[in-house]
Write an enzyme that holds these catalytic residues in place. Structure first.
Site, PDB file in Angstrom:
ATOM      1  N   THR A  32      42.122  38.512  48.178  1.00 57.79           N
ATOM      2  CA  THR A  32      40.962  39.412  48.184  1.00 57.79           C
ATOM      3  C   THR A  32      39.808  38.867  47.358  1.00 57.79           C
ATOM      4  OG1 THR A  32      41.843  40.608  46.279  1.00 57.79           O
ATOM      5  CG2 THR A  32      42.389  41.478  48.450  1.00 57.79           C
ATOM      6  N   CYS A  36      41.913  41.637  38.290  1.00 56.14           N
ATOM      7  CA  CYS A  36      42.155  42.960  37.727  1.00 56.14           C
ATOM      8  C   CYS A  36      42.790  42.854  36.355  1.00 56.14           C
ATOM      9  CB  CYS A  36      43.151  43.724  38.612  1.00 56.14           C
ATOM     10  SG  CYS A  36      42.487  44.260  40.179  1.00 56.14           S
ATOM     11  N   CYS A  40      45.819  47.813  36.464  1.00 54.81           N
ATOM     12  CA  CYS A  40      44.970  48.373  37.532  1.00 54.81           C
ATOM     13  C   CYS A  40      45.775  49.311  38.436  1.00 54.81           C
ATOM     14  CB  CYS A  40      44.366  47.265  38.386  1.00 54.81           C
ATOM     15  SG  CYS A  40      43.285  47.917  39.692  1.00 54.81           S
ATOM     16  N   ARG A  43      46.720  49.446  44.602  1.00 56.80           N
ATOM     17  CA  ARG A  43      47.982  49.026  45.203  1.00 56.80           C
ATOM     18  C   ARG A  43      48.327  47.599  44.757  1.00 56.80           C
ATOM     19  NH1 ARG A  43      50.774  50.361  49.915  1.00 56.80           N
ATOM     20  NH2 ARG A  43      51.790  48.517  50.750  1.00 56.80           N
ATOM     21  N   ARG A  65      36.007  37.620  41.614  1.00 59.76           N
ATOM     22  CA  ARG A  65      35.104  38.659  41.103  1.00 59.76           C
ATOM     23  C   ARG A  65      35.909  39.767  40.408  1.00 59.76           C
ATOM     24  NH1 ARG A  65      34.443  38.407  46.243  1.00 59.76           N
ATOM     25  NH2 ARG A  65      34.992  40.590  46.583  1.00 59.76           N
ATOM     26  N   CYS A  67      37.351  43.363  39.504  1.00 61.10           N
ATOM     27  CA  CYS A  67      37.640  44.580  40.268  1.00 61.10           C
ATOM     28  C   CYS A  67      36.735  45.706  39.781  1.00 61.10           C
ATOM     29  CB  CYS A  67      39.109  44.954  40.053  1.00 61.10           C
ATOM     30  SG  CYS A  67      39.586  46.572  40.680  1.00 61.10           S
ATOM     31  N   CYS A  70      39.041  48.764  37.989  1.00 63.39           N
ATOM     32  CA  CYS A  70      39.646  48.716  36.645  1.00 63.39           C
ATOM     33  C   CYS A  70      38.764  47.989  35.632  1.00 63.39           C
ATOM     34  CB  CYS A  70      41.028  48.080  36.703  1.00 63.39           C
ATOM     35  SG  CYS A  70      41.018  46.347  37.209  1.00 63.39           S
TER      36      CYS A  70
HETATM   37 ZN   LIG Z   1      41.601  46.420  39.545  1.00 60.27          ZN
END
Ligand SMILES: [Zn+2]
Length: 345
Positions: A32, A36, A40, A43, A65, A67, A70
């Site tokens: 993705t 995080c 976080c 999922r 990048r 998240c 979180c």
């Molecule tokens: Zn996150």
């Protein structure tokens, strides 16, 4: 000073959503392009898509990048203070003086107590006690470390885990082991649209929900408990249970009194996180509890569950979409799923 964190330890922390690791590393998800904090709430990514980085700067350098959910780079001073205190309490294995904990982060004792309690739901002293209690319980049931237990039990973080453990351990595991000796179980059999339903509960919560079973079956399951039919308090609980079965939805408010192995309890927790109207495969449940290889074991933990519907084992089906098995027959499973899907339309 803390030890370097291995990838296995980091992954355990991610699965447990252990806030004690926030600020100590970040979780990059290459599929993705996001990174995080370990806790976080999103999922969990698949293990093979995860790379661990020391901090946000290292993850950014790798093209990821932060998240938005979180905010991994915004671990605040308060959070760091709380996490450092949790680490210290865990390492000491006992309560530490509030003044010492506060001094570590340069807070006044009263301010630190407030910050800690806001974050974990417990005072530092209560947190240490809960930790000890849980360690004792784990020693009893033969599981591994507290971190393993949090991870095995599928809790979203230490605070949730400890508050749940306080409730859950109201009945010592050894009591269940002795067939419920010294425990009073109230029970009733009621007609429902799914057939005759047996509901039994201790004063902690529902310990058995089944279909087409009689008192003898309950007696066999809890041979040393004293079985009492009905009762006013029980009637209220029974009403809630019947309502939950007739219109299945969110029944997280109904207390349960169940005890399994750490792995079984992790599976049962995972089942309770499946939204009504949705289903999962046995493989997905195994992955959800962090043991993707344990598909068969997840299936049997599913079946070993004492409390039908409220631990929604009916929401697990085969990967090919066929229903799989159900302790009370496929017809009841199908009707439960139909009711839940219908409820969502
Ligand atoms: Zn996150």
């Amino acid at each position: 000073m803390s030890q370097p964190i291995t990838d296995d330890e980091a992954w355990d922390a991610v699965i447990a959503r252990d806030r004690a690791y926030d600020g100590r590393f970040v979780t990059g998800v290459v599929s993705t392009g996001i990174y995080c904090r370990p806790s976080c709430a999103a999922r969990h990514p698949r293990r093979e898509n995860v790379r661990f980085f020391a901090d946000g700067a290292a993850a950014t350098k790798a093209g990821l990048r932060p998240c938005l959910r979180c905010s991994p780079n915004d671990v605040s001073r308060d959070e760091r203070a709380v996490l450092a205190a949790i680490e210290a309490i865990k390492a000491a294995g006992q309560s530490l003086a509030l003044a010492d904990l506060a001094a570590r982060c340069g807070y006044s004792p009263t301010h630190f107590q407030r910050v800690f309690t806001r974050s974990t739901g417990l005072s530092p002293a209560a947190y240490a006690r809960a930790l000890q209690k849980e360690r004792m319980a784990q020693a009893l049931s033969g599981a591994g470390s507290v971190t393993d237990a949090i991870y095995d039990a599928g809790f979203s973080g230490p605070a949730r885990f400890y508050s749940a453990a306080e409730e859950r351990l109201g009945m010592a595991p050894s009591v269940w082991r002795n067939g419920g000796r010294g425990v009073t179980i109230r029970w009733a059999i009621v007609p429902t649209s799914l057939g005759s339903m047996l509901v039994a509960a201790t004063d902690k919560g529902v310990c058995r929900l089944s279909f087409n079973e009689d008192e003898q079956a309950l007696r066999t399951r809890f041979p040393n408990a004293s079985l009492v039919q009905g009762g006013a308090v029980f009637a209220q609980l029974l009403g809630d249970v019947v309502a939950a079965v007739e219109a299945p939805g969110d029944f997280g408010h109904i207390p349960l009194d169940v005890k399994g192995t750490a792995f079984q309890e992790a599976v049962w927790q995972a089942l309770r996180r499946i939204p009504p109207g949705e289903t999962r495969s046995y493989a997905q449940i195994a992955a959800e509890v962090g043991k993707p290889g344990a598909v068969r074991a997840a299936g049997s933990a599913n079946g070993a569950n004492n409390v039908a519907v409220l631990i929604p084992c009916h929401r697990v089906i085969r990967s090919d979409g066929s229903l799989g098995g159900y302790a009370y027959g496929l017809e009841i499973k199908q009707r439960l799923l139909d009711k839940e899907r219908h409820g969502r339309d």
